[in-house]
Design an enzyme around this catalytic site. Structure first.
Site, short mmCIF file in Angstrom:
data_model
loop_
_atom_site.label_atom_id
_atom_site.label_comp_id
_atom_site.label_asym_id
_atom_site.label_seq_id
_atom_site.Cartn_x
_atom_site.Cartn_y
_atom_site.Cartn_z
N ILE A 153 28.73 41.03 -20.43
CA ILE A 153 28.38 42.13 -21.32
C ILE A 153 29.64 42.80 -21.90
O ILE A 153 29.73 43.04 -23.11
CB ILE A 153 27.50 43.17 -20.58
N ASP A 172 39.98 44.87 -15.67
CA ASP A 172 39.13 44.01 -14.85
C ASP A 172 40.03 43.40 -13.78
O ASP A 172 41.06 42.80 -14.11
CB ASP A 172 38.50 42.89 -15.72
N THR A 228 26.18 52.04 -19.58
CA THR A 228 24.98 51.18 -19.52
C THR A 228 25.06 50.31 -18.27
O THR A 228 24.28 49.37 -18.15
CB THR A 228 24.87 50.26 -20.77
N GLU A 259 17.92 57.75 -11.03
CA GLU A 259 16.89 57.36 -12.01
C GLU A 259 15.60 56.84 -11.38
O GLU A 259 14.55 56.86 -12.02
CB GLU A 259 17.45 56.31 -12.98
N HIS A 291 17.08 53.35 -19.17
CA HIS A 291 17.41 51.99 -18.72
C HIS A 291 16.76 50.94 -19.61
O HIS A 291 16.02 50.07 -19.14
CB HIS A 291 16.97 51.80 -17.26
P1 NAI Z 1 29.34 40.15 -14.94
O1 NAI Z 1 29.22 39.80 -13.49
O2 NAI Z 1 29.33 39.06 -15.96
O3 NAI Z 1 30.68 41.00 -15.18
C1 NAI Z 1 31.14 42.02 -14.35
C2 NAI Z 1 32.64 42.11 -14.52
O4 NAI Z 1 33.11 43.26 -13.80
C3 NAI Z 1 33.40 40.88 -13.99
O5 NAI Z 1 34.29 40.39 -14.97
C4 NAI Z 1 34.13 41.43 -12.78
O6 NAI Z 1 35.39 40.79 -12.57
C5 NAI Z 1 34.33 42.88 -13.19
N1 NAI Z 1 34.64 43.77 -12.08
C6 NAI Z 1 34.45 43.56 -10.75
N2 NAI Z 1 34.94 44.60 -10.06
C7 NAI Z 1 35.43 45.48 -10.96
C8 NAI Z 1 36.08 46.74 -10.85
N3 NAI Z 1 36.32 47.30 -9.65
N4 NAI Z 1 36.46 47.36 -12.00
C9 NAI Z 1 36.23 46.79 -13.20
N5 NAI Z 1 35.65 45.59 -13.36
C10 NAI Z 1 35.24 44.95 -12.26
O7 NAI Z 1 28.20 41.21 -15.21
P2 NAI Z 1 27.49 41.56 -16.60
O8 NAI Z 1 26.34 40.64 -16.82
O9 NAI Z 1 28.51 41.71 -17.66
O10 NAI Z 1 26.84 42.99 -16.24
C11 NAI Z 1 27.66 44.11 -15.98
C12 NAI Z 1 26.80 45.23 -15.39
O11 NAI Z 1 25.87 45.68 -16.37
C13 NAI Z 1 25.89 44.76 -14.21
O12 NAI Z 1 26.58 44.84 -12.96
C14 NAI Z 1 24.76 45.74 -14.26
O13 NAI Z 1 25.06 46.82 -13.39
C15 NAI Z 1 24.76 46.25 -15.71
N6 NAI Z 1 23.52 45.88 -16.43
C16 NAI Z 1 22.81 46.87 -17.06
C17 NAI Z 1 21.64 46.57 -17.76
C18 NAI Z 1 20.88 47.62 -18.51
O14 NAI Z 1 19.73 47.38 -18.91
N7 NAI Z 1 21.44 48.80 -18.76
C19 NAI Z 1 21.13 45.19 -17.78
C20 NAI Z 1 22.00 44.21 -17.17
C21 NAI Z 1 23.14 44.56 -16.49
#
Ligand code: NAI
Length: 325
Positions: A153, A172, A228, A259, A291
């Site tokens: 994302i 990251d 988000t 939430e 959400h």
């Molecule tokens: P992803 O797993 O592809 O990416 C997460 C990234 O965060 C990775 O590159 C990881 O290395 C990095 N990361 C790990 N620890 C970290 C830290 N301490 N500081 C900064 N970065 C760090 O996950 P994706 O698919 O990009 O989703 C991200 C988040 O979005 C999910 O964990 C979820 O909480 C949220 N989400 C929200 C939704 C909504 O409807 N609002 C729907 C789907 C996901």
């Protein structure tokens, strides 16, 4: 295979219901909690969403009732005690990606709305008020946009912001090759330099209250914060103080730490007891959505496909490629 489907909405029932010949779904409006775990008694699987609670007690109750797999209809799994599930021999599978564009685009929508105040303009114009006072925004071009977490994302969000002509900086701890195309900075630099920050990292011990009184104070005065990711990435009480002082200029929240008692439900006839949420709702420079970042047709179809694949793999004894461990 019998699947107890918690937190079911009409759209879930419509989509998943078309596969009732393959899986025996029991659609339950209730969230999964200690009090509702018994409803899955005699079922092989539970299918759950972001605000279902799968702590040790719930998992033990599910296990007792015969549940052998938890399939999450989402990517985040912070609501599941994975250690407890492992110990009980319950498999956990998730949907690692389902249109990351949906969430990234929603983050952009929130940023544009807050900045150009289209939510306020819409209401004014409907009442015949074409006054511009109070609607002043800022150009995004040339602004520094900080992205926490450059996974699926975060990278899409970064790409879109680059298209707006922003300077994108990213943090990251495990940057991918694509993330390295942006200026990788440490957290302190991201706090200090960003005009806009968007949170796309998972919720973990290290990221809980990433934005708190201390880090908000270190940030650029009047900056915009878009969340988000998960509610608990931001200490909402500290955010209220920062909004009151003007240190935080704008706050967009698609997620909120508390939430689970409110989001995804119609609360319009009840009394909202959460004073923090109510206070946040009073600020003209705070935008809250319930959400809905994931909520596009494409994403729902993605969730359906992967959830069915997870159930099929388990039922056929094949490798569970989306297993969480
Ligand atoms: P992803 O797993 O592809 O990416 C997460 C990234 O965060 C990775 O590159 C990881 O290395 C990095 N990361 C790990 N620890 C970290 C830290 N301490 N500081 C900064 N970065 C760090 O996950 P994706 O698919 O990009 O989703 C991200 C988040 O979005 C999910 O964990 C979820 O909480 C949220 N989400 C929200 C939704 C909504 O409807 N609002 C729907 C789907 C996901």
């Amino acid at each position: 295979m019998k699947v107890a489907f918690y937190s079911a909405k009409e759209y879930d029932q419509e989509l998943f219901g078309t596969h009732s010949d393959e899986f025996n779904f029991l659609f339950l409006k209730n969230h999964l909690r200690e009090e509702t775990a018994a409803l899955a008694h005699g079922y092989d699987a539970v299918c759950v969403f972001v605000n279902d609670e799968l702590n040790r007690v719930v998992l033990e109750a599910l296990h007792k009732g015969g549940v052998r797999i938890v399939v999450l209809r989402c990517a985040g799994f912070n609501n599941v005690d994975i250690e407890a599930a492992d110990a009980l021999g319950i498999e956990v599978a998730r949907v690692p990606a389902y249109s990351p564009n949906a969430v990234a685009e929603h983050a952009v929508a929130m940023l544009l709305t807050l900045n150009r105040k289209t939510h306020r303009a819409y209401n004014r114009v409907r009442e015949g008020n074409f006054e511009l006072n109070g609607l002043l925004g800022f150009d995004l071009v040339g602004k520094t946009v900080g992205v926490f977490g450059t996974g699926k994302i975060g990278l899409i969000f970064a790409r879109i912001m680059k298209g707006f002509g922003c300077e994108v900086i990213v943090y990251d701890p495990y940057p991918s090759e694509e993330a390295k195309l942006y200026r990788l900075v440490d957290k302190e630099t991201l706090f200090a330099e960003s005009d806009v920050v968007s949170l796309h990292c998972p919720l973990m011990k290290e990221t809980q209250h990433l934005y708190n009184a201390e880090t908000l104070a270190k940030s650029k005065k009047g900056f915009t914060l878009i969340n988000t990711g998960r509610g608990a990435l931001v200490d909402a009480k500290a955010a209220i103080e920062a909004l009151k002082s003007g240190q935080l200029g704008y706050l967009a929240m698609d997620v909120y730490e508390e939430e689970k008692d409110y989001f995804f439900n119609d609360q319009s006839s009840g009394i909202i007891q959460d004073d923090v949420l109510m206070r946040l709702m009073t600020f003209p420079n705070v935008l809250i959505t319930g959400h809905q970042g994931f909520f596009t047709r494409e994403a729902l179809e993605g969730i359906l496909d992967t959830t069915l694949e997870n159930l099929r793999a388990f039922s056929d004894g094949k490798e569970l490629v989306n297993k969480v461990s």
